[in-house]
Design an enzyme around this catalytic site. Sequence first.
Site, PDB file in Angstrom:
ATOM      1  N   GLY A  48      42.290  37.656  45.896  1.00 35.11           N
ATOM      2  CA  GLY A  48      42.831  36.737  44.971  1.00 35.11           C
ATOM      3  C   GLY A  48      44.137  36.163  45.374  1.00 35.11           C
ATOM      4  O   GLY A  48      44.467  35.099  45.113  1.00 35.11           O
ATOM      5  N   GLU A 103      50.102  39.218  43.152  1.00 36.91           N
ATOM      6  CA  GLU A 103      48.885  39.054  42.595  1.00 36.91           C
ATOM      7  C   GLU A 103      48.712  37.607  42.128  1.00 36.91           C
ATOM      8  O   GLU A 103      49.508  36.786  41.995  1.00 36.91           O
ATOM      9  CB  GLU A 103      48.712  40.041  41.062  1.00 36.91           C
ATOM     10  CG  GLU A 103      48.215  41.390  41.666  1.00 36.91           C
ATOM     11  CD  GLU A 103      46.589  41.090  41.610  1.00 36.91           C
ATOM     12  OE1 GLU A 103      46.130  40.045  41.899  1.00 36.91           O
ATOM     13  OE2 GLU A 103      46.018  42.188  41.309  1.00 36.91           O
ATOM     14  N   ASP A 104      47.272  37.383  42.056  1.00 37.42           N
ATOM     15  CA  ASP A 104      47.021  35.819  41.729  1.00 37.42           C
ATOM     16  C   ASP A 104      47.083  35.833  39.960  1.00 37.42           C
ATOM     17  O   ASP A 104      47.620  35.014  39.227  1.00 37.42           O
ATOM     18  CB  ASP A 104      45.928  35.332  42.113  1.00 37.42           C
ATOM     19  CG  ASP A 104      44.611  36.475  41.971  1.00 37.42           C
ATOM     20  OD1 ASP A 104      44.931  37.525  41.731  1.00 37.42           O
ATOM     21  OD2 ASP A 104      43.351  36.111  42.095  1.00 37.42           O
ATOM     22  N   ASP A 107      45.193  40.250  33.922  1.00 45.36           N
ATOM     23  CA  ASP A 107      44.501  40.209  32.749  1.00 45.36           C
ATOM     24  C   ASP A 107      44.673  41.583  32.103  1.00 45.36           C
ATOM     25  O   ASP A 107      45.444  41.669  31.292  1.00 45.36           O
ATOM     26  CB  ASP A 107      42.883  40.105  33.144  1.00 45.36           C
ATOM     27  CG  ASP A 107      42.477  38.682  33.195  1.00 45.36           C
ATOM     28  OD1 ASP A 107      43.461  37.861  33.542  1.00 45.36           O
ATOM     29  OD2 ASP A 107      41.332  38.611  33.664  1.00 45.36           O
ATOM     30  N   LYS A 135      48.090  36.631  31.846  1.00 45.76           N
ATOM     31  CA  LYS A 135      46.983  36.314  30.648  1.00 45.76           C
ATOM     32  C   LYS A 135      47.244  37.385  29.799  1.00 45.76           C
ATOM     33  O   LYS A 135      46.470  38.025  29.566  1.00 45.76           O
ATOM     34  CB  LYS A 135      45.668  36.206  31.312  1.00 45.76           C
ATOM     35  CG  LYS A 135      44.867  35.429  30.384  1.00 45.76           C
ATOM     36  CD  LYS A 135      43.297  35.396  30.866  1.00 45.76           C
ATOM     37  CE  LYS A 135      42.642  34.372  31.443  1.00 45.76           C
ATOM     38  NZ  LYS A 135      41.342  34.540  32.093  1.00 45.76           N
ATOM     39  N   PHE A 161      38.577  30.918  31.530  1.00 49.42           N
ATOM     40  CA  PHE A 161      38.120  31.351  32.804  1.00 49.42           C
ATOM     41  C   PHE A 161      38.648  30.247  33.768  1.00 49.42           C
ATOM     42  O   PHE A 161      38.045  29.131  33.920  1.00 49.42           O
ATOM     43  CB  PHE A 161      36.801  31.353  32.745  1.00 49.42           C
ATOM     44  CG  PHE A 161      36.339  32.327  34.151  1.00 49.42           C
ATOM     45  CD1 PHE A 161      36.321  33.755  33.959  1.00 49.42           C
ATOM     46  CD2 PHE A 161      35.951  31.983  35.090  1.00 49.42           C
ATOM     47  CE1 PHE A 161      36.116  34.534  35.027  1.00 49.42           C
ATOM     48  CE2 PHE A 161      35.755  32.615  36.326  1.00 49.42           C
ATOM     49  CZ  PHE A 161      35.893  34.046  36.129  1.00 49.42           C
ATOM     50  N   VAL A 162      39.644  30.643  34.339  1.00 51.05           N
ATOM     51  CA  VAL A 162      40.301  29.952  35.555  1.00 51.05           C
ATOM     52  C   VAL A 162      40.171  30.040  37.113  1.00 51.05           C
ATOM     53  O   VAL A 162      39.638  31.358  37.160  1.00 51.05           O
ATOM     54  CB  VAL A 162      41.728  29.873  35.152  1.00 51.05           C
ATOM     55  CG1 VAL A 162      42.231  29.282  33.716  1.00 51.05           C
ATOM     56  CG2 VAL A 162      42.528  31.130  35.721  1.00 51.05           C
ATOM     57  N   ASP A 168      38.525  33.071  41.977  1.00 51.53           N
ATOM     58  CA  ASP A 168      36.969  32.692  42.154  1.00 51.53           C
ATOM     59  C   ASP A 168      36.292  32.921  40.733  1.00 51.53           C
ATOM     60  O   ASP A 168      36.640  33.557  40.070  1.00 51.53           O
ATOM     61  CB  ASP A 168      36.596  33.542  43.315  1.00 51.53           C
ATOM     62  CG  ASP A 168      36.360  35.062  42.828  1.00 51.53           C
ATOM     63  OD1 ASP A 168      37.348  35.702  42.238  1.00 51.53           O
ATOM     64  OD2 ASP A 168      35.195  35.628  42.831  1.00 51.53           O
ATOM     65  N   ARG A 174      37.779  29.578  45.386  1.00 50.08           N
ATOM     66  CA  ARG A 174      39.143  29.957  45.688  1.00 50.08           C
ATOM     67  C   ARG A 174      40.040  29.001  46.584  1.00 50.08           C
ATOM     68  O   ARG A 174      41.137  28.868  46.549  1.00 50.08           O
ATOM     69  CB  ARG A 174      38.829  31.209  46.739  1.00 50.08           C
ATOM     70  CG  ARG A 174      38.530  32.402  46.154  1.00 50.08           C
ATOM     71  CD  ARG A 174      38.698  33.699  47.135  1.00 50.08           C
ATOM     72  NE  ARG A 174      37.742  34.612  46.695  1.00 50.08           N
ATOM     73  CZ  ARG A 174      38.106  35.645  45.934  1.00 50.08           C
ATOM     74  NH1 ARG A 174      39.253  35.695  45.192  1.00 50.08           N
ATOM     75  NH2 ARG A 174      37.151  36.645  45.672  1.00 50.08           N
TER      76      ARG A 174
HETATM   77  C1  PRP Z   1      41.350  39.617  39.893  1.00 49.63           C
HETATM   78  C2  PRP Z   1      42.781  39.477  40.128  1.00 49.63           C
HETATM   79  C3  PRP Z   1      43.504  40.980  39.794  1.00 49.63           C
HETATM   80  C4  PRP Z   1      42.510  41.493  38.603  1.00 49.63           C
HETATM   81  C5  PRP Z   1      43.327  41.215  37.388  1.00 49.63           C
HETATM   82  O1  PRP Z   1      40.678  40.456  40.821  1.00 49.63           O
HETATM   83  O2  PRP Z   1      42.979  39.156  41.526  1.00 49.63           O
HETATM   84  O3  PRP Z   1      43.389  41.510  41.211  1.00 49.63           O
HETATM   85  O4  PRP Z   1      41.272  40.707  38.788  1.00 49.63           O
HETATM   86  O5  PRP Z   1      42.754  41.866  36.499  1.00 49.63           O
HETATM   87  P1  PRP Z   1      42.862  43.003  35.598  1.00 49.63           P
HETATM   88  O6  PRP Z   1      44.432  42.807  35.291  1.00 49.63           O
HETATM   89  O7  PRP Z   1      42.159  43.001  34.383  1.00 49.63           O
HETATM   90  O8  PRP Z   1      42.865  44.344  36.468  1.00 49.63           O
HETATM   91  P2  PRP Z   1      39.184  40.623  41.214  1.00 49.63           P
HETATM   92  O9  PRP Z   1      38.772  41.933  40.883  1.00 49.63           O
HETATM   93  O10 PRP Z   1      38.460  39.426  40.618  1.00 49.63           O
HETATM   94  O11 PRP Z   1      39.227  40.493  42.817  1.00 49.63           O
HETATM   95  P3  PRP Z   1      39.819  39.229  43.740  1.00 49.63           P
HETATM   96  O12 PRP Z   1      41.113  39.361  43.824  1.00 49.63           O
HETATM   97  O13 PRP Z   1      38.881  39.384  45.025  1.00 49.63           O
HETATM   98  O14 PRP Z   1      39.098  37.986  43.141  1.00 49.63           O
END
Ligand code: PRP
Length: 188
Positions: A48, A103-104, A107, A135, A161-162, A168, A174
Amino acid sequence: MMELEDHIERILWTEQQISERVSELASQISDDFNGSSSSFAVVGVATGAFIFLADIVRKIKLPVSVDLLRVESYGFGTESNGAPRISSDVKIDIKGKHVLLVEDIVDTGNTLTCVISHLASKGASSVSVCSFLDKPARRKVRIELVGEGKFYRGFECPDDFVVGYGMDYAELYRNLPYVGILKPELHK
Ligand code: PRP
Protein backbone atom coordinates in the site's frame (compact mmCIF):
# COMPACT_ATOMS: atom_id res chain seq x y z
CA MET A 1 -16.06 0.59 -21.35
CA MET A 2 -16.53 1.20 -17.62
CA GLU A 3 -13.93 3.69 -16.40
CA LEU A 4 -12.15 3.26 -13.07
CA GLU A 5 -13.58 6.64 -12.04
CA ASP A 6 -17.11 5.20 -12.24
CA HIS A 7 -16.28 2.93 -9.29
CA ILE A 8 -15.69 5.89 -7.01
CA GLU A 9 -18.53 7.37 -4.97
CA ARG A 10 -16.70 10.52 -3.95
CA ILE A 11 -13.16 11.91 -4.09
CA LEU A 12 -11.73 12.75 -0.65
CA TRP A 13 -8.34 14.17 -1.66
CA THR A 14 -7.30 15.19 -5.16
CA GLU A 15 -3.89 14.67 -6.70
CA GLN A 16 -3.10 18.35 -6.10
CA GLN A 17 -4.17 18.29 -2.42
CA ILE A 18 -2.12 15.14 -1.87
CA SER A 19 0.95 16.65 -3.49
CA GLU A 20 0.75 19.77 -1.29
CA ARG A 21 0.32 17.74 1.89
CA VAL A 22 3.20 15.40 0.98
CA SER A 23 5.44 18.44 0.47
CA GLU A 24 4.52 19.77 3.92
CA LEU A 25 5.24 16.42 5.56
CA ALA A 26 8.55 16.03 3.74
CA SER A 27 9.70 19.46 4.80
CA GLN A 28 8.79 18.81 8.45
CA ILE A 29 10.57 15.44 8.32
CA SER A 30 13.64 17.01 6.67
CA ASP A 31 13.82 19.52 9.56
CA ASP A 32 13.25 16.91 12.29
CA PHE A 33 15.78 14.36 10.97
CA ASN A 34 18.44 16.88 9.98
CA GLY A 35 20.70 15.89 12.88
CA SER A 36 20.47 12.14 12.31
CA SER A 37 20.91 12.10 8.56
CA SER A 38 23.95 9.81 8.58
CA SER A 39 21.79 7.04 10.07
CA PHE A 40 18.40 7.81 8.62
CA ALA A 41 16.35 5.07 6.95
CA VAL A 42 12.89 5.25 5.45
CA VAL A 43 11.05 1.93 5.33
CA GLY A 44 7.80 1.52 3.44
CA VAL A 45 5.25 -1.18 4.20
CA ALA A 46 4.38 -2.92 0.92
CA THR A 47 2.24 -2.89 -0.97
CA GLY A 48 0.00 0.00 0.00
CA ALA A 49 2.76 2.51 0.78
CA PHE A 50 4.57 2.30 -2.55
CA ILE A 51 3.21 5.50 -4.13
CA PHE A 52 3.36 7.60 -0.95
CA LEU A 53 6.88 6.29 -0.30
CA ALA A 54 8.05 7.22 -3.80
CA ASP A 55 6.51 10.69 -3.51
CA ILE A 56 7.76 11.54 -0.04
CA VAL A 57 11.36 10.34 -0.38
CA ARG A 58 11.81 12.53 -3.47
CA LYS A 59 10.84 15.54 -1.37
CA ILE A 60 13.04 14.73 1.65
CA LYS A 61 16.20 16.82 1.38
CA LEU A 62 18.55 14.56 3.37
CA PRO A 63 20.73 11.54 2.61
CA VAL A 64 18.53 8.57 3.37
CA SER A 65 18.42 4.85 2.71
CA VAL A 66 15.13 3.50 1.42
CA ASP A 67 13.80 0.01 1.84
CA LEU A 68 10.57 -1.96 1.96
CA LEU A 69 9.14 -4.75 4.01
CA ARG A 70 6.00 -6.75 3.59
CA VAL A 71 3.35 -7.68 6.11
CA GLU A 72 0.50 -10.09 5.55
CA SER A 73 -2.74 -9.34 7.33
CA TYR A 74 -5.86 -8.59 5.32
CA GLY A 75 -5.90 -11.07 2.45
CA PHE A 76 -8.54 -10.04 -0.06
CA GLY A 77 -11.20 -8.84 2.37
CA THR A 78 -11.61 -5.50 4.06
CA GLU A 79 -11.25 -6.63 7.67
CA SER A 80 -8.01 -7.18 9.55
CA ASN A 81 -7.63 -10.67 10.93
CA GLY A 82 -5.67 -9.12 13.77
CA ALA A 83 -2.57 -11.28 13.39
CA PRO A 84 -0.14 -9.64 10.97
CA ARG A 85 3.26 -11.20 10.33
CA ILE A 86 6.40 -10.02 8.53
CA SER A 87 6.52 -12.02 5.30
CA SER A 88 9.43 -10.16 3.69
CA ASP A 89 12.08 -8.38 5.73
CA VAL A 90 14.17 -5.27 5.04
CA LYS A 91 17.48 -5.68 3.22
CA ILE A 92 19.36 -2.85 4.97
CA ASP A 93 20.90 -3.15 8.44
CA ILE A 94 18.52 -1.37 10.82
CA LYS A 95 20.75 -1.52 13.91
CA GLY A 96 21.50 1.97 15.23
CA LYS A 97 19.33 3.61 12.56
CA HIS A 98 16.65 6.24 12.99
CA VAL A 99 13.84 4.58 11.09
CA LEU A 100 10.84 6.35 9.59
CA LEU A 101 8.14 3.83 8.77
CA VAL A 102 5.94 4.88 5.86
CA GLU A 103 2.38 3.57 5.63
CA ASP A 104 -0.60 4.38 3.46
CA ILE A 105 -3.15 4.00 6.28
CA VAL A 106 -3.41 3.11 9.95
CA ASP A 107 -6.69 1.41 10.86
CA THR A 108 -6.65 -0.92 13.87
CA GLY A 109 -2.93 -0.29 14.41
CA ASN A 110 -2.15 -4.02 14.39
CA THR A 111 0.15 -3.86 11.35
CA LEU A 112 2.22 -0.95 12.66
CA THR A 113 2.48 -2.48 16.13
CA CYS A 114 3.88 -5.65 14.57
CA VAL A 115 6.36 -3.76 12.36
CA ILE A 116 7.51 -1.40 15.11
CA SER A 117 8.32 -4.24 17.50
CA HIS A 118 10.11 -6.06 14.68
CA LEU A 119 12.33 -3.02 13.95
CA ALA A 120 12.93 -2.43 17.65
CA SER A 121 14.10 -6.03 18.01
CA LYS A 122 16.57 -5.42 15.17
CA GLY A 123 18.11 -2.58 17.17
CA ALA A 124 16.67 0.59 15.61
CA SER A 125 17.69 3.68 17.63
CA SER A 126 14.29 5.22 17.05
CA VAL A 127 11.18 4.34 15.11
CA SER A 128 8.91 7.08 13.79
CA VAL A 129 5.80 6.65 11.67
CA CYS A 130 4.55 8.64 8.73
CA SER A 131 1.14 7.44 7.63
CA PHE A 132 -0.55 9.09 4.69
CA LEU A 133 -3.97 8.46 6.26
CA ASP A 134 -5.02 7.89 9.84
CA LYS A 135 -8.42 6.36 10.58
CA PRO A 136 -8.73 6.78 14.37
CA ALA A 137 -12.34 5.49 14.44
CA ARG A 138 -11.00 1.98 13.78
CA ARG A 139 -8.08 1.99 16.22
CA LYS A 140 -7.79 -1.05 18.49
CA VAL A 141 -4.22 -0.68 19.75
CA ARG A 142 -2.23 2.39 20.72
CA ILE A 143 0.82 2.95 18.50
CA GLU A 144 3.94 2.84 20.71
CA LEU A 145 6.91 4.50 19.01
CA VAL A 146 10.56 3.78 19.85
CA GLY A 147 13.09 6.22 21.33
CA GLU A 148 12.55 9.78 20.15
CA GLY A 149 10.14 8.56 17.48
CA LYS A 150 7.43 10.88 16.17
CA PHE A 151 4.08 10.25 14.52
CA TYR A 152 3.26 12.10 11.31
CA ARG A 153 0.05 11.81 9.36
CA GLY A 154 -1.14 13.28 6.10
CA PHE A 155 -4.88 13.39 6.68
CA GLU A 156 -7.43 12.08 9.13
CA CYS A 157 -9.60 9.62 7.25
CA PRO A 158 -13.34 9.14 7.81
CA ASP A 159 -14.57 5.62 8.52
CA ASP A 160 -15.31 4.78 4.88
CA PHE A 161 -13.74 2.27 2.53
CA VAL A 162 -11.12 4.31 0.69
CA VAL A 163 -9.02 3.36 -2.32
CA GLY A 164 -6.42 4.96 -4.54
CA TYR A 165 -2.93 6.43 -4.08
CA GLY A 166 -1.65 2.92 -3.26
CA MET A 167 -4.71 1.64 -1.43
CA ASP A 168 -6.63 -1.27 -2.89
CA TYR A 169 -9.72 -3.34 -2.81
CA ALA A 170 -8.89 -6.91 -3.90
CA GLU A 171 -5.62 -5.57 -5.39
CA LEU A 172 -7.40 -3.03 -7.64
CA TYR A 173 -7.54 0.80 -7.57
CA ARG A 174 -3.98 1.29 -6.24
CA ASN A 175 -3.12 3.24 -9.40
CA LEU A 176 -5.73 5.96 -8.91
CA PRO A 177 -3.77 9.21 -8.41
CA TYR A 178 -6.32 10.47 -5.85
CA VAL A 179 -8.09 8.97 -2.81
CA GLY A 180 -11.79 8.21 -3.05
CA ILE A 181 -14.57 6.27 -1.40
CA LEU A 182 -15.36 3.03 -3.23
CA LYS A 183 -19.03 2.59 -4.15
CA PRO A 184 -20.54 0.32 -1.46
CA GLU A 185 -22.01 -2.11 -4.02
CA LEU A 186 -18.46 -2.86 -5.21
CA HIS A 187 -17.13 -4.16 -1.89
CA LYS A 188 -18.36 -6.42 0.88
C1 PRP B 1 -3.29 -2.11 4.87
C2 PRP B 1 -2.41 -0.88 5.03
C3 PRP B 1 -1.77 -1.09 6.35
C4 PRP B 1 -2.78 -1.90 7.13
C5 PRP B 1 -3.47 -1.00 8.12
O1 PRP B 1 -2.50 -3.13 4.34
O2 PRP B 1 -1.46 -0.79 3.99
O3 PRP B 1 -0.56 -1.83 6.22
O4 PRP B 1 -3.71 -2.41 6.19
O5 PRP B 1 -4.41 -1.73 8.86
P1 PRP B 1 -4.29 -1.99 10.44
O6 PRP B 1 -3.91 -0.72 11.09
O7 PRP B 1 -5.70 -2.41 10.79
O8 PRP B 1 -3.32 -3.09 10.64
P2 PRP B 1 -3.08 -4.45 3.66
O9 PRP B 1 -2.96 -5.58 4.61
O10 PRP B 1 -4.44 -4.17 3.09
O11 PRP B 1 -2.03 -4.75 2.53
P3 PRP B 1 -1.50 -3.84 1.32
O12 PRP B 1 -0.55 -2.84 1.90
O13 PRP B 1 -0.84 -4.81 0.42
O14 PRP B 1 -2.70 -3.17 0.68
